[in-house]
Scaffold this motif. Structure first.
Motif, PDB file in Angstrom:
ATOM      1  N   ASP A 154     -47.542  57.424 -25.315  1.00 32.21           N
ATOM      2  CA  ASP A 154     -46.102  57.207 -25.291  1.00 32.21           C
ATOM      3  C   ASP A 154     -45.558  58.157 -24.233  1.00 32.21           C
ATOM      4  O   ASP A 154     -45.381  59.335 -24.482  1.00 32.21           O
ATOM      5  CB  ASP A 154     -45.526  57.502 -26.672  1.00 32.21           C
ATOM      6  N   SER A 171     -46.123  50.960 -28.837  1.00 35.08           N
ATOM      7  CA  SER A 171     -47.385  51.714 -28.850  1.00 35.08           C
ATOM      8  C   SER A 171     -48.130  51.498 -30.158  1.00 35.08           C
ATOM      9  O   SER A 171     -49.345  51.268 -30.163  1.00 35.08           O
ATOM     10  CB  SER A 171     -47.118  53.209 -28.633  1.00 35.08           C
ATOM     11  N   ILE A 202     -53.774  55.367 -25.822  1.00 32.76           N
ATOM     12  CA  ILE A 202     -52.421  54.868 -25.575  1.00 32.76           C
ATOM     13  C   ILE A 202     -51.491  56.070 -25.621  1.00 32.76           C
ATOM     14  O   ILE A 202     -51.457  56.793 -26.614  1.00 32.76           O
ATOM     15  CB  ILE A 202     -51.991  53.840 -26.642  1.00 32.76           C
TER      16      ILE A 202
END
Length: 115
Positions: free
Chosen positions: A104, A29, A102
């Motif tokens: 996780d 990430s 993004i």
């Protein structure tokens, strides 16, 4: 890595990095975040559970204390409450601004862990 992502005003992108604990999701990430920023994109890195103030509070309920303190249904409902906060407070506003978000973990992890 060459970024081939285009964004328009209000047309952000969402990328979820999924995997088990210790698989390297966080590392990947951060590498993706750095690469996209270098390519000129506005990027937000977030996580689940968590990612907003309310979702982080729910995360603390989930991860602190005894592992069996919640039954499966309660844990699932807490996860979805955290996701709703995450979507409303972090993901949707940034995507509306054309940012790349993004995360996780996201929905696939819920299916794997709570399904």
């Amino acid at each position: 890595m060459t970024a081939n992502v285009t964004t328009q005003a209000g047309k952000g992108r969402f990328i979820a990095i999924e995997g088990v604990d210790g698989a390297g999701k966080g590392v990947q990430s951060r590498l993706l975040e750095a690469s996209l920023k270098q390519a000129g994109f506005e990027v937000v890195l977030t996580r689940e559970p968590g990612g907003s103030a309310g979702a982080e509070q729910i995360r603390n309920l989930l991860v602190q204390g005894e592992a069996d303190k919640w039954d499966a249904m309660t844990e699932l409902l807490l996860m979805y409450a955290a996701r709703r906060s995450h979507l409303q407070q972090t993901i949707w506003p940034h995507m509306a601004q054309g940012h790349v978000v993004i995360s996780d973990r996201f929905a696939d992890s819920s299916r794997a862990f709570q399904g």
